[in-house]
Design a protein around this motif. Structure first.
Motif, PDB file in Angstrom:
ATOM      1  N   LEU A  39       3.107   3.752   3.537  1.00 37.19           N
ATOM      2  CA  LEU A  39       4.252   4.499   3.001  1.00 37.19           C
ATOM      3  C   LEU A  39       5.571   3.927   3.523  1.00 37.19           C
ATOM      4  CD1 LEU A  39       2.953   8.179   3.296  1.00 37.19           C
ATOM      5  CD2 LEU A  39       3.155   6.799   1.222  1.00 37.19           C
ATOM      6  N   GLU A  40       5.622   3.691   4.832  1.00 39.47           N
ATOM      7  CA  GLU A  40       6.843   3.143   5.407  1.00 39.47           C
ATOM      8  C   GLU A  40       7.096   1.733   4.882  1.00 39.47           C
ATOM      9  OE1 GLU A  40       8.913   2.073   9.733  1.00 39.47           O
ATOM     10  OE2 GLU A  40       6.981   3.133   9.672  1.00 39.47           O
ATOM     11  N   PHE A  41       6.009   0.978   4.731  1.00 33.53           N
ATOM     12  CA  PHE A  41       6.173  -0.373   4.204  1.00 33.53           C
ATOM     13  C   PHE A  41       6.803  -0.329   2.806  1.00 33.53           C
ATOM     14  CE2 PHE A  41       4.827  -3.784   1.443  1.00 33.53           C
ATOM     15  CZ  PHE A  41       5.181  -4.908   2.177  1.00 33.53           C
ATOM     16  N   ILE A  42       6.288   0.566   1.955  1.00 32.58           N
ATOM     17  CA  ILE A  42       6.813   0.652   0.592  1.00 32.58           C
ATOM     18  C   ILE A  42       8.295   1.006   0.607  1.00 32.58           C
ATOM     19  CG2 ILE A  42       6.708   1.967  -1.569  1.00 32.58           C
ATOM     20  CD1 ILE A  42       3.685   2.210  -1.124  1.00 32.58           C
ATOM     21  N   GLN A  43       8.686   1.961   1.434  1.00 36.77           N
ATOM     22  CA  GLN A  43      10.079   2.375   1.507  1.00 36.77           C
ATOM     23  C   GLN A  43      10.974   1.207   1.929  1.00 36.77           C
ATOM     24  OE1 GLN A  43       9.809   5.649   4.227  1.00 36.77           O
ATOM     25  NE2 GLN A  43       9.257   7.137   2.633  1.00 36.77           N
TER      26      GLN A  43
END
Length: 353
Positions: A62-66
């Motif tokens: 999730l953090e990577f996508i953001q």
């Protein structure tokens, strides 16, 4: 060649996904166990598809996508996230973060290939659309440049028509136009406004076509009544140019009307003062007077540069806008370059804006 970015902290998964990607035509994979390293790679090389695992130490999917979506040019890149079947809440959050599709663990090879192929097709279509938009933008700019060039030539020829009835020269028109652009630049005006005043300044005296020869071409000093007639050229110029849909002609009308106004209100035709006078008119007033003073004419000798600069300084706050005078003097090295570039013998060469 399409590039697929794969991020998974398990080496065996990277090997498997990479092998599957090789089965697709014209594709290559870029594999990273570290999300940070993958972000560093994506910051300079935009992928066509991202495949990212959710469960990773340090930085989850999730953090990577953001963070990936925040990179320049990565807002529309398709992202395929790998999650477990029972992680519906994670999938909802992933959609909010920018994921486009999901694969459930354990990954089915056939489904993997089908989803990857579909998303790569979407990415290829997006790139083609972007390329088409870029091509159209370039074509519009080319067509606009042709129109602008024609408009500039028309303006120059209008001004040349006025010259046939005015002892001033084409070189004067070019110099004062470039002086005007220089002042606009040193005042901090946007480049679009700098270009606009360069194109419009030559029209400052176009209203002289409406002045009779016995006054316009009189070699000696005008009488009071004659000067009152001469002053009408400012409003004649405005009447010739105003009402046009062209920004250049609109600016030309403003300049023609206001470049003989004085900062203290003693000018003509309307006795405006200070910032009541349009900025383009205040700029052209400085450029026009300086070139007129430093140019030799049949009826007068040219002033020295020092004399002309002294005249501008003495008139700052009365005749001229002090800010425009200072902007002109701040670019004085460029003033000298313009004087050297546009000499009297060049006037027959046509517009060199």
């Amino acid at each position: 060649m399409q590039d697929v970015l794969i991020i998974d902290d398990t080496e065996i998964n990277l090997i498997l996904f990479s092998a599957l990607i090789k089965k697709l035509d014209n594709c290559r994979s870029h594999n990273f166990e570290s999300p940070l390293q993958a972000l560093d790679w994506a910051a300079t090389k935009q992928p066509d598809l991202v495949i990212v695992d959710y469960m990773m130490p340090g930085m989850d999917g999730l953090e990577f996508i953001q963070r990936f979506r925040a990179l320049e040019g990565c807002q529309e890149v398709p992202i395929l996230m790998i999650t477990a079947n029972d992680q519906k809440q994670v999938r909802y959050r992933a959609l909010d973060s920018g994921a486009n599709d999901f694969l459930a663990k354990p990954v089915d090879k056939v489904e993997f290939l089908a989803r990857a192929k579909n998303m790569l097709s979407l990415s290829a279509a997006r790139r083609k659309l972007a390329d088409r938009a870029e091509w159209l933008d370039a074509e519009v700019k080319k067509a606009t440049a042709v129109i602008v060039q024609r408009e500039q030539e028309t303006v120059f020829r209008l001004c040349k028509a006025a010259e046939y009835r005015d002892p001033e020269t084409g070189a004067h028109i070019l110099r004062m136009a470039h002086y005007s652009r220089l002042i606009a630049k040193h005042l901090g005006l946007p480049e679009a406004d700098q270009d606009l005043i360069l194109q419009a300044a030559p029209m400052h005296d176009i209203g002289k076509v409406g002045i009779t020869d016995n006054i316009l071409l009189k070699p000696g000093r005008l009488t009071g009544p004659e000067f009152e007639i001469m002053k009408q050229h400012a409003e004649f110029g405005d009447e010739l140019l105003h009402g046009s849909t062209s920004k250049v002609l609109q600016a030309g009308a403003e300049i023609a009307r206001g470049h003989h106004e004085k900062f203290d209100g003693s000018g003509y035709p309307h006795g405006k003062k200070g910032e009541e006078i349009p900025l383009f008119s205040r700029i052209v007033a400085v450029a026009d007077v300086f070139d007129a003073l430093t140019s030799e004419r049949p009826y007068k000798k040219a002033w020295t540069l020092e004399q002309a600069v002294d005249f501008l300084n003495a008139g700052a706050g009365t005749h001229f806008d002090p800010a425009c005078v200072q902007a002109f003097l701040n670019g004085f090295d460029e003033v000298l370059d313009i004087r050297d570039r546009y000499q009297e013998e060049e006037e027959a060469a046509g517009p060199q804006m």
